[in-house]
Design a protein around this motif. Structure first.
Motif, PDB file in Angstrom:
ATOM      1  N   GLU A  64      -5.715  -7.196   4.833  1.00  0.00           N
ATOM      2  CA  GLU A  64      -5.890  -5.756   4.660  1.00  0.00           C
ATOM      3  C   GLU A  64      -5.104  -4.980   5.719  1.00  0.00           C
ATOM      4  N   LYS A  65      -5.157  -5.433   6.965  1.00  0.00           N
ATOM      5  CA  LYS A  65      -4.404  -4.769   8.038  1.00  0.00           C
ATOM      6  C   LYS A  65      -2.903  -4.897   7.815  1.00  0.00           C
ATOM      7  N   GLY A  67      -1.451  -5.282   4.951  1.00  0.00           N
ATOM      8  CA  GLY A  67      -1.124  -4.430   3.810  1.00  0.00           C
ATOM      9  C   GLY A  67      -0.976  -2.977   4.200  1.00  0.00           C
ATOM     10  N   GLU A  68      -1.825  -2.503   5.118  1.00  0.00           N
ATOM     11  CA  GLU A  68      -1.699  -1.131   5.599  1.00  0.00           C
ATOM     12  C   GLU A  68      -0.370  -0.922   6.317  1.00  0.00           C
ATOM     13  N   SER A  71       2.400  -0.849   3.778  1.00  0.00           N
ATOM     14  CA  SER A  71       2.452   0.422   3.039  1.00  0.00           C
ATOM     15  C   SER A  71       3.049   1.528   3.900  1.00  0.00           C
ATOM     16  N   HIS A  72       2.809   1.497   5.205  1.00  0.00           N
ATOM     17  CA  HIS A  72       3.466   2.461   6.105  1.00  0.00           C
ATOM     18  C   HIS A  72       4.975   2.226   6.118  1.00  0.00           C
ATOM     19  N   GLU A  75       6.350   3.852   3.088  1.00  0.00           N
ATOM     20  CA  GLU A  75       6.416   5.300   3.276  1.00  0.00           C
ATOM     21  C   GLU A  75       7.598   5.681   4.153  1.00  0.00           C
ATOM     22  N   ALA A  83       4.133   2.380  -1.899  1.00  0.00           N
ATOM     23  CA  ALA A  83       3.121   2.352  -0.832  1.00  0.00           C
ATOM     24  C   ALA A  83       1.728   2.491  -1.423  1.00  0.00           C
ATOM     25  N   GLU A  84       1.559   3.391  -2.368  1.00  0.00           N
ATOM     26  CA  GLU A  84       0.259   3.568  -3.016  1.00  0.00           C
ATOM     27  C   GLU A  84      -0.115   2.341  -3.840  1.00  0.00           C
ATOM     28  N   LYS A  87      -1.370  -0.283  -1.481  1.00  0.00           N
ATOM     29  CA  LYS A  87      -2.714   0.063  -0.995  1.00  0.00           C
ATOM     30  C   LYS A  87      -3.773  -0.255  -2.035  1.00  0.00           C
ATOM     31  N   THR A  88      -3.509   0.074  -3.294  1.00  0.00           N
ATOM     32  CA  THR A  88      -4.504  -0.201  -4.334  1.00  0.00           C
ATOM     33  C   THR A  88      -4.668  -1.690  -4.586  1.00  0.00           C
ATOM     34  N   GLU A  91      -6.857  -2.863  -1.682  1.00  0.00           N
ATOM     35  CA  GLU A  91      -8.223  -2.325  -1.769  1.00  0.00           C
ATOM     36  C   GLU A  91      -9.017  -2.961  -2.902  1.00  0.00           C
TER      37      GLU A  91
END
Length: 105
Positions: A64-65, A67-68, A71-72, A75, A83-84, A87-88, A91
Motif C-alpha cells: 500500500e505504501k 502504491g502511494e 501514484s505520486h 502524478e 495515478a488514480e 490508487k484504486t 485500495e
C-alpha cells in the motif's frame, strides 16, 4: 514526453529482474519484478491481478505504501488518470478480510 518515462523505466526494471533471477548471486529478482509490476499495473490486467494478490497477502502495508509512492510518481509524470487507477487497485485489494466478507454478504 514524461508520460513515456515510467513505462520505459518499468520495462528496464523488469528486464533487470529477469536477469537477476538467472544470476544466483544477485537476490533481487522478485523484488525488481514486483516493483515493475507495480509501475505497470495501470497498463496491464495481469499486472493488476498480481499487485492485487500481493496487496491481499501483505499484512505489513508495504504494498500500500509503495502504491502511494508510485501514484505520486505518475502524478509527477503528468498522468493523473493512471495515478488514480493505481490508487484504486491498491485500495480495493488492501482491505481487511473482515471488511471484504461484510461487503460480500
Amino acid at each position: 514526453m514524461r508520460k513515456l518515462l515510467i513505462p520505459t523505466i518499468a520495462a528496464l526494471i523488469f528486464i533487470g529482474g529477469l536477469v537477476s533471477l538467472l544470476l544466483p548471486f544477485i537476490p533481487l529478482g522478485w523484488l525488481l519484478i514486483a516493483l515493475s509490476s507495480l509501475l505497470m499495473a495501470p497498463y496491464f490486467k495481469v499486472m493488476r491481478k498480481f499487485i492485487g494478490w500481493l496487496a491481499t497477502i501483505d499484512k505489513t502495508g508495504f504494498v500500500e505504501k509503495a502504491g502511494e509512492k508510485a501514484s505520486h510518481l505518475y502524478e509527477w509524470a503528468g498522468d493523473p488518470k493512471r495515478a488514480e487507477e493505481l490508487k484504486t487497485i491498491i485500495e480495493e485489494n488492501s482491505k481487511d478480510d473482515g471488511q471484504k466478507t461484510a461487503r460480500e454478504e
